[in-house]
Design a protein around this motif. Structure first.
Motif, PDB file in Angstrom:
ATOM      1  N   VAL A 117       0.815  -1.219   0.000  1.00  0.00           N
ATOM      2  CA  VAL A 117       0.000   0.000   0.000  1.00  0.00           C
ATOM      3  C   VAL A 117       0.847   1.266   0.000  1.00  0.00           C
ATOM      4  O   VAL A 117       2.017   1.265   0.397  1.00  0.00           O
ATOM      5  CB  VAL A 117      -0.962   0.019   1.209  1.00  0.00           C
ATOM      6  CG1 VAL A 117      -1.924  -1.164   1.142  1.00  0.00           C
ATOM      7  CG2 VAL A 117      -0.204   0.002   2.526  1.00  0.00           C
ATOM      8  N   ASP A 118       0.211   2.375  -0.420  1.00  0.00           N
ATOM      9  CA  ASP A 118       0.904   3.656  -0.499  1.00  0.00           C
ATOM     10  C   ASP A 118       1.084   4.310   0.860  1.00  0.00           C
ATOM     11  O   ASP A 118       2.100   4.966   1.104  1.00  0.00           O
ATOM     12  CB  ASP A 118       0.138   4.619  -1.422  1.00  0.00           C
ATOM     13  CG  ASP A 118       0.433   4.387  -2.897  1.00  0.00           C
ATOM     14  OD1 ASP A 118       1.534   3.890  -3.203  1.00  0.00           O
ATOM     15  OD2 ASP A 118      -0.423   4.697  -3.734  1.00  0.00           O
ATOM     16  N   ASP A 119       0.093   4.165   1.736  1.00  0.00           N
ATOM     17  CA  ASP A 119       0.189   4.817   3.043  1.00  0.00           C
ATOM     18  C   ASP A 119       1.380   4.259   3.818  1.00  0.00           C
ATOM     19  O   ASP A 119       1.436   3.054   4.106  1.00  0.00           O
ATOM     20  CB  ASP A 119      -1.101   4.594   3.833  1.00  0.00           C
ATOM     21  CG  ASP A 119      -1.091   5.312   5.165  1.00  0.00           C
ATOM     22  OD1 ASP A 119      -1.345   6.532   5.187  1.00  0.00           O
ATOM     23  OD2 ASP A 119      -0.788   4.643   6.186  1.00  0.00           O
ATOM     24  N   GLU A 120       2.309   5.141   4.160  1.00  0.00           N
ATOM     25  CA  GLU A 120       3.578   4.683   4.740  1.00  0.00           C
ATOM     26  C   GLU A 120       3.402   4.009   6.091  1.00  0.00           C
ATOM     27  O   GLU A 120       4.019   2.969   6.370  1.00  0.00           O
ATOM     28  CB  GLU A 120       4.535   5.859   4.868  1.00  0.00           C
ATOM     29  CG  GLU A 120       5.934   5.449   5.298  1.00  0.00           C
ATOM     30  CD  GLU A 120       6.916   6.608   5.257  1.00  0.00           C
ATOM     31  OE1 GLU A 120       8.055   6.407   5.720  1.00  0.00           O
ATOM     32  OE2 GLU A 120       6.549   7.691   4.766  1.00  0.00           O
ATOM     33  N   ALA A 121       2.524   4.580   6.933  1.00  0.00           N
ATOM     34  CA  ALA A 121       2.324   3.998   8.257  1.00  0.00           C
ATOM     35  C   ALA A 121       1.681   2.615   8.155  1.00  0.00           C
ATOM     36  O   ALA A 121       2.077   1.677   8.860  1.00  0.00           O
ATOM     37  CB  ALA A 121       1.458   4.934   9.106  1.00  0.00           C
ATOM     38  N   THR A 122       0.693   2.491   7.264  1.00  0.00           N
ATOM     39  CA  THR A 122       0.032   1.203   7.071  1.00  0.00           C
ATOM     40  C   THR A 122       0.998   0.175   6.505  1.00  0.00           C
ATOM     41  O   THR A 122       1.008  -0.989   6.915  1.00  0.00           O
ATOM     42  CB  THR A 122      -1.175   1.357   6.131  1.00  0.00           C
ATOM     43  OG1 THR A 122      -2.084   2.309   6.675  1.00  0.00           O
ATOM     44  CG2 THR A 122      -1.897   0.036   5.933  1.00  0.00           C
ATOM     45  N   ARG A 123       1.828   0.625   5.562  1.00  0.00           N
ATOM     46  CA  ARG A 123       2.800  -0.291   4.960  1.00  0.00           C
ATOM     47  C   ARG A 123       3.837  -0.736   5.998  1.00  0.00           C
ATOM     48  O   ARG A 123       4.238  -1.911   6.021  1.00  0.00           O
ATOM     49  CB  ARG A 123       3.489   0.365   3.766  1.00  0.00           C
ATOM     50  CG  ARG A 123       4.353  -0.603   2.971  1.00  0.00           C
ATOM     51  CD  ARG A 123       4.855   0.001   1.663  1.00  0.00           C
ATOM     52  NE  ARG A 123       5.794   1.077   1.870  1.00  0.00           N
ATOM     53  CZ  ARG A 123       5.513   2.372   1.696  1.00  0.00           C
ATOM     54  NH1 ARG A 123       4.302   2.746   1.327  1.00  0.00           N
ATOM     55  NH2 ARG A 123       6.427   3.307   1.901  1.00  0.00           N
ATOM     56  N   LYS A 124       4.236   0.171   6.864  1.00  0.00           N
ATOM     57  CA  LYS A 124       5.199  -0.172   7.905  1.00  0.00           C
ATOM     58  C   LYS A 124       4.629  -1.245   8.828  1.00  0.00           C
ATOM     59  O   LYS A 124       5.325  -2.212   9.180  1.00  0.00           O
ATOM     60  CB  LYS A 124       5.561   1.080   8.714  1.00  0.00           C
ATOM     61  CG  LYS A 124       6.642   0.835   9.759  1.00  0.00           C
ATOM     62  CD  LYS A 124       7.018   2.134  10.466  1.00  0.00           C
ATOM     63  CE  LYS A 124       8.098   1.885  11.510  1.00  0.00           C
ATOM     64  NZ  LYS A 124       8.463   3.157  12.206  1.00  0.00           N
ATOM     65  N   GLU A 125       3.358  -1.120   9.187  1.00  0.00           N
ATOM     66  CA  GLU A 125       2.708  -2.128  10.009  1.00  0.00           C
ATOM     67  C   GLU A 125       2.574  -3.450   9.251  1.00  0.00           C
ATOM     68  O   GLU A 125       2.706  -4.531   9.827  1.00  0.00           O
ATOM     69  CB  GLU A 125       1.334  -1.630  10.461  1.00  0.00           C
ATOM     70  CG  GLU A 125       1.381  -0.609  11.582  1.00  0.00           C
ATOM     71  CD  GLU A 125       2.055  -1.153  12.830  1.00  0.00           C
ATOM     72  OE1 GLU A 125       1.693  -2.261  13.283  1.00  0.00           O
ATOM     73  OE2 GLU A 125       2.969  -0.469  13.343  1.00  0.00           O
ATOM     74  N   GLY A 126       2.302  -3.333   7.946  1.00  0.00           N
ATOM     75  CA  GLY A 126       2.196  -4.535   7.118  1.00  0.00           C
ATOM     76  C   GLY A 126       3.506  -5.294   7.041  1.00  0.00           C
ATOM     77  O   GLY A 126       3.522  -6.541   7.093  1.00  0.00           O
TER      78      GLY A 126
END
Length: 316
Positions: A114-123
């Motif tokens: 995903v593009d959202d950095e915070a969401t991607r970091k959690e992913g």
């Protein structure tokens, strides 16, 4: 030396080698030690096929083994539920060994793309944890679908950006020993076409990059089945195999419409004939989500699925 003499010598050399090979084979036959030819395919059960029966992690493995499968794909949430309820990885690993199974892949849904950095970091954090758990039971791979970037409102992500994100999780795979496979979803905004997953895999420049295709998703995403062999070996270890009925357009067909291989209209035999590779067999993994199958005995479903897979690959 004349070309005729050279050709004659080459011919005699070939004949001599052939005769020698025949003698070796004859000797081996006399001792009963001729090795069997390598199989073109390995048959695997994706636990989605019996997921609706809600058997639990260990029981699913037992059903797969009893049905005759030696290869399986597990679902990470089912494994995690087993652990949360008091199970442990060491016991699970022993059960897997005792049942004669190999865990070829795991199905998970980390938002690595995903593009959202915070969401991607959690992913990425989620995926790393899952890889570590899977390594404890000898799982070799984990699916990396475009989860989180697949809905109707999802933005299109540039393939070069996806490539960089896939390279990140490939490095995570090298550290844990559980390699991520780039999974194509035909109904997704991103990575819905064969051409797209091929592009990303090749652009990584990494020999460990792999592509996970699915006969349902090839149809759903509008790719040509004739393009599937372009993925080539060794980029494709596993193919999710299933079928679909006539009369449903790609835009309308959905996961519950999946049926056993050979029961629908998918061009499976021509596809598999092109994909077979005796030197490096493709793992065919049965993945269906059919509510009618979920109403049946899980062992019956698994045995029927294996029989259907063998029937569709017979004579290839």
């Amino acid at each position: 030396m004349s070309s005729f003499e050279l050709d004659r010598r080459q011919l005699l050399k070939v004949l001599g080698l052939s005769a020698g090979a025949s003698l070796v084979q004859g000797s081996a036959a006399a001792k009963g030690t001729i090795s069997k030819p390598a199989a073109d395919f390995k048959y695997s059960l994706n636990m989605s096929t019996i997921r609706g029966q809600q058997l639990g992690f260990i029981k699913e493995l037992e059903v797969a083994s009893k049905a005759g499968f030696r290869h399986v794909e597990i679902w990470i949430d089912t494994f995690q539920k087993y652990l949360a309820e008091g199970g442990d990885a060491a016991t699970a690993a022993k059960v897997i060994r005792d049942l004669g199974l190999e865990i070829e892949n795991a199905i998970g849904f980390a938002k690595w793309i995903v593009d959202d950095e915070a969401t991607r970091k959690e992913g990425l954090k989620q995926l790393g944890h899952e890889m570590e758990l899977l390594a404890k039971i000898g799982c070799k791979r984990v699916a990396a679908p475009p989860f989180g970037a697949h809905g109707p409102d999802a933005a299109v992500i540039d393939l070069n950006v996806i490539t960089e994100r896939y390279k990140t999780i490939l490095e995570m795979g090298k550290q844990t020993g559980v390699m991520p496979i780039l999974e194509m979803w035909g109904g997704s905004t991103n990575l819905k076409k064969i051409s797209q997953v091929i592009y990303v895999a090749t652009e990584t420049g990494d020999p460990d990059a792999r592509v996970l295709m699915d006969t349902f998703h090839i149809f759903k995403g509008g790719s040509s089945f004739d393009s599937a062999p372009f993925v080539g070996r060794p980029a494709m270890d596993i193919l999710h195999i299933n079928d679909y009925p006539a009369g449903i357009a790609p835009a309308k067909i959905s996961e519950p419409d999946r049926i056993y291989p050979g029961d629908g209209i998918a061009p499976l035999k021509p596809l598999l004939k092109q994909l077979k590779h005796p030197g490096n067999p493709v793992i065919l993994s049965l993945e269906v989500f059919n509510p009618n199958y979920y109403k049946q005995d899980a062992l019956l479903v698994a045995r029927t699925g294996l029989a259907k897979m063998k029937a569709v690959t017979a004579g290839l």
